[in-house]
Design a protein around this motif. Sequence first.
Motif, PDB file in Angstrom:
ATOM      1  N   ALA A   1       0.829  -1.205   0.000  1.00  0.00           N
ATOM      2  CA  ALA A   1       0.000   0.000   0.000  1.00  0.00           C
ATOM      3  C   ALA A   1       0.868   1.262   0.000  1.00  0.00           C
ATOM      4  O   ALA A   1       0.619   2.208  -0.761  1.00  0.00           O
ATOM      5  CB  ALA A   1      -0.926  -0.004   1.213  1.00  0.00           C
ATOM      6  N   ARG A   2       1.889   1.277   0.851  1.00  0.00           N
ATOM      7  CA  ARG A   2       2.784   2.427   0.943  1.00  0.00           C
ATOM      8  C   ARG A   2       3.479   2.684  -0.393  1.00  0.00           C
ATOM      9  O   ARG A   2       3.536   3.816  -0.883  1.00  0.00           O
ATOM     10  CB  ARG A   2       3.826   2.188   2.042  1.00  0.00           C
ATOM     11  CG  ARG A   2       4.779   3.347   2.286  1.00  0.00           C
ATOM     12  CD  ARG A   2       5.846   2.958   3.305  1.00  0.00           C
ATOM     13  NE  ARG A   2       6.709   1.897   2.778  1.00  0.00           N
ATOM     14  CZ  ARG A   2       7.766   2.119   1.993  1.00  0.00           C
ATOM     15  NH1 ARG A   2       8.081   3.358   1.622  1.00  0.00           N
ATOM     16  NH2 ARG A   2       8.510   1.120   1.574  1.00  0.00           N
ATOM     17  N   ARG A   3       3.993   1.613  -0.997  1.00  0.00           N
ATOM     18  CA  ARG A   3       4.666   1.744  -2.293  1.00  0.00           C
ATOM     19  C   ARG A   3       3.704   2.245  -3.374  1.00  0.00           C
ATOM     20  O   ARG A   3       4.078   3.042  -4.242  1.00  0.00           O
ATOM     21  CB  ARG A   3       5.263   0.397  -2.715  1.00  0.00           C
ATOM     22  CG  ARG A   3       6.451  -0.065  -1.878  1.00  0.00           C
ATOM     23  CD  ARG A   3       6.822  -1.513  -2.235  1.00  0.00           C
ATOM     24  NE  ARG A   3       7.861  -2.033  -1.387  1.00  0.00           N
ATOM     25  CZ  ARG A   3       9.164  -1.985  -1.663  1.00  0.00           C
ATOM     26  NH1 ARG A   3       9.576  -1.427  -2.791  1.00  0.00           N
ATOM     27  NH2 ARG A   3      10.052  -2.497  -0.832  1.00  0.00           N
ATOM     28  N   GLY A   4       2.461   1.764  -3.315  1.00  0.00           N
ATOM     29  CA  GLY A   4       1.469   2.187  -4.288  1.00  0.00           C
ATOM     30  C   GLY A   4       1.144   3.664  -4.175  1.00  0.00           C
ATOM     31  O   GLY A   4       1.026   4.376  -5.194  1.00  0.00           O
TER      32      GLY A   4
ATOM     33  N   LYS B   1      -6.415  -0.263   7.847  1.00  0.00           N
ATOM     34  CA  LYS B   1      -7.083   0.337   6.673  1.00  0.00           C
ATOM     35  C   LYS B   1      -6.075   0.585   5.561  1.00  0.00           C
ATOM     36  O   LYS B   1      -6.368   0.369   4.382  1.00  0.00           O
ATOM     37  CB  LYS B   1      -7.776   1.632   7.075  1.00  0.00           C
ATOM     38  CG  LYS B   1      -8.649   2.216   5.968  1.00  0.00           C
ATOM     39  CD  LYS B   1      -9.448   3.404   6.449  1.00  0.00           C
ATOM     40  CE  LYS B   1     -10.358   3.940   5.340  1.00  0.00           C
ATOM     41  NZ  LYS B   1     -11.141   5.110   5.797  1.00  0.00           N
ATOM     42  N   MET B   2      -4.895   1.034   5.950  1.00  0.00           N
ATOM     43  CA  MET B   2      -3.823   1.260   4.973  1.00  0.00           C
ATOM     44  C   MET B   2      -3.457  -0.057   4.292  1.00  0.00           C
ATOM     45  O   MET B   2      -3.390  -0.142   3.058  1.00  0.00           O
ATOM     46  CB  MET B   2      -2.608   1.843   5.696  1.00  0.00           C
ATOM     47  CG  MET B   2      -1.389   2.009   4.827  1.00  0.00           C
ATOM     48  SD  MET B   2      -1.414   3.532   3.883  1.00  0.00           S
ATOM     49  CE  MET B   2       0.340   3.683   3.503  1.00  0.00           C
ATOM     50  N   ALA B   3      -3.253  -1.116   5.086  1.00  0.00           N
ATOM     51  CA  ALA B   3      -2.866  -2.422   4.540  1.00  0.00           C
ATOM     52  C   ALA B   3      -3.959  -2.988   3.636  1.00  0.00           C
ATOM     53  O   ALA B   3      -3.673  -3.727   2.686  1.00  0.00           O
ATOM     54  CB  ALA B   3      -2.560  -3.393   5.670  1.00  0.00           C
ATOM     55  N   GLY B   4      -5.210  -2.624   3.923  1.00  0.00           N
ATOM     56  CA  GLY B   4      -6.327  -3.103   3.123  1.00  0.00           C
ATOM     57  C   GLY B   4      -6.321  -2.591   1.690  1.00  0.00           C
ATOM     58  O   GLY B   4      -7.076  -3.078   0.839  1.00  0.00           O
TER      59      GLY B   4
END
Length: 352
Positions: A152-155, A201-204
Amino acid sequence: MRYILGVDGGGTKTTCLLANEEGCILKRIVSGPSNPESVGEKKAKENLSQAIKTTLKGQKVEVICLGLAGVDLPEDAEKAYRFVKRLKVAKKIIVENDGIIALSGATVCKPGVVVSAGTGAIVFGLNKAGEKTRASGWGYILGDEGSGYDIARRGIIAAIKALDGRGENTSLLNKIPQYFNQPSIISVALWVYSSDFQLDKMAGLSPVITEAAREGDKVAQEVIREAAKELALAAGAVIKNLRMEKDEFEIACTGGVFKAKGLILSTFKSEVKKIAPQSKVIFPKFSAASGAVLMGLKEAGVELKGKVLKNISSRRMSLRAERNVIASRRRSNLKVLYTSSLDPSGNSKEDT
């Protein structure tokens, strides 16, 4: 007849499985979390104690095997051991990190490696000499590369670069704000830095990145490839530290990230094969909780083959064990989320 209690204690729930020495699952209890890092030491002990007592109801077992999140150091294991010993419920007590029971369930207590990639990411390994080690799992700030959060962070970073003109255009510019119900990627970035930020939520967001990759988005595909390479890197570190490069063994992939299969799994396989050509990438044979039962059976001197494994994996038994009865009762401030039980003959009965 001797009995085994397997416990999988995590940050969101604690699962207890009571089995006899033939591998028949007699009772399953799912209760609140028992990771001190999630709920504090006092609440974790309370939840763990009540889960065990609710499962056993005064019965004593031959072996209790616990795989607990947060047991990362020998002193953590010793503290948990002393606590369980005071409960006086078992002749023998095994305390491990939850990654070890996941490995035991995945490979049926054989040497191998388990790569767990969900919200976070961690790798555990066991070699033929009985040596164990781990890699990654250092949390979302300093580690967990290849996890759902990391994807998610990379995206999000890739989308911001596209917005700035520092990176290739991507459908993530639209897909990410839609997932978060935000008007733009800028609003998403502000949310990440706000007090409303939620790790889960971020990981989702991870499946959204995977979906974009499947649709042919080159930026999303690169995000997935990099995540897979990071997971392979961690697995490779464990393999090398345990001197398993030339061995034949299984690498079990578990967690929500691997459920996507496709690009992340194919990239992971190709990368780990470079390090350990004779390894075989699989999905786990049994759950982590079942892994704790298997470790307990092995400690009790039971051979893990034939009828025992058939009983644990039996479709008839597992269906009944999974027929959870939602119980909204509270005992000592602990909500027992699910209960299910089988009598020794295999007949299902509600635990009320």
